[in-house]
Design a protein around this motif. Structure first.
Motif, short mmCIF file in Angstrom:
data_model
loop_
_atom_site.label_atom_id
_atom_site.label_comp_id
_atom_site.label_asym_id
_atom_site.label_seq_id
_atom_site.Cartn_x
_atom_site.Cartn_y
_atom_site.Cartn_z
N MET A 1 3.70 -32.74 -68.93
CA MET A 1 5.04 -32.32 -69.36
C MET A 1 5.27 -30.87 -68.93
O MET A 1 4.43 -30.00 -69.13
N SER A 2 6.42 -30.62 -68.32
CA SER A 2 6.73 -29.28 -67.82
C SER A 2 7.00 -28.33 -68.98
O SER A 2 7.59 -28.69 -69.99
N HIS A 3 6.55 -27.08 -68.81
CA HIS A 3 6.78 -26.06 -69.83
C HIS A 3 8.27 -25.72 -69.87
O HIS A 3 8.92 -25.65 -68.82
N PRO A 4 8.85 -25.48 -71.05
CA PRO A 4 10.29 -25.18 -71.13
C PRO A 4 10.69 -23.90 -70.39
O PRO A 4 11.87 -23.73 -70.06
N LEU A 5 9.74 -23.00 -70.12
CA LEU A 5 10.07 -21.77 -69.39
C LEU A 5 9.75 -21.87 -67.89
O LEU A 5 9.87 -20.89 -67.17
N MET A 6 9.37 -23.07 -67.44
CA MET A 6 9.01 -23.24 -66.03
C MET A 6 10.19 -22.87 -65.12
O MET A 6 11.34 -23.28 -65.36
N GLY A 7 9.92 -22.06 -64.10
CA GLY A 7 10.95 -21.66 -63.16
C GLY A 7 11.85 -20.55 -63.66
O GLY A 7 12.84 -20.21 -63.00
N LYS A 8 11.49 -19.97 -64.81
CA LYS A 8 12.32 -18.91 -65.40
C LYS A 8 11.53 -17.60 -65.48
O LYS A 8 10.30 -17.62 -65.51
#
Length: 219
Positions: A1-8
């Motif tokens: 599952m991707s972290h909610p802050l991924m790409g930020k």
């Protein structure tokens, strides 16, 4: 599952480091985060992450730097990062206010060996690395030529565990934790009941809990 802050953009507070690491969260694994800050890639073991929070966006985020490692189909991990970094000029942060620069030369069960032009072969507990930043390919420390700074094997044969490796150095003049304190430089007298004994310049013996020993090297 991707972290909610991924790409930020994020700020990462690390134990033992006064200034947070700021950059973009680009990858996560079961025990590591990857932060891109301009053209630098920080590989941060999760055990030292005190806080991970949204950071301010920067218009000048430079994504021109190529990732130092080839993409893998399997999730990234701390051990894989160290193995991939072998022989690659890297910056490490472990303790104090300064980073050290050199090459990962060996990765064992719970420690690794890092060769630096300043400290030579440093044995580092896996529990105490705060981050690793690989440099671009073909970089060498301090602009030295490969002839000036060849990879050198450890002067001591390597054991499987950090404790076994430290025990090999009993009776030797050693430096603990990169010499951040005078009481951590001296003759290693023994390791008993989890306490390491080291005699300093005045002959006084200091006892240090083994779990707090971050690095050890021969000067």
């Amino acid at each position: 599952m991707s972290h909610p802050l991924m790409g930020k953009p994020v700020d990462v507070e690390l134990s033992g480091r006064a200034v947070p690491v700021h950059g973009m969260l680009i990858d996560t694994g079961p025990d590591i985060l990857v932060i891109r800050s301009e053209s630098r890639y920080y590989y941060v073991p999760l055990v030292h992450v005190q806080q991970l929070r949204p950071g301010e966006s920067e218009e000048t985020d430079d994504a021109s730097g190529e990732p130092p490692f080839e993409p893998q189909s399997e999730p990234i991990s701390y051990r894989k990062v160290l193995l991939n970094a072998k022989g690659m000029f890297s910056e490490l942060f472990i303790t104090g206010s300064q980073s050290i620069h050199g090459y990962v030369t060996s990765v064992m069960n719970d420690y690794f060996v890092f060769y630096s032009p300043v400290y030579h072969s440093v044995v580092i507990s896996l529990d105490h690395l705060k981050y690793l930043v690989p440099y671009p390919p073909h970089s060498t420390p301090y602009g030295m030529s490969p002839e000036q700074f060849p990879l050198k094997p450890s002067p001591v044969s390597l054991s499987r565990t950090f404790e076994q490796q430290v025990r090999k150095l009993i009776g030797e003049f050693v430096v603990l934790d990169l010499g951040e304190h005078p009481h951590k430089i001296g003759v290693l007298k023994g390791l008993d009941d989890g306490m390491l004994a080291i005699a300093n310049a005045s002959g006084q013996t200091t006892y240090i809990h083994f779990n707090h020993v971050k690095t050890i090297h021969l000067p």
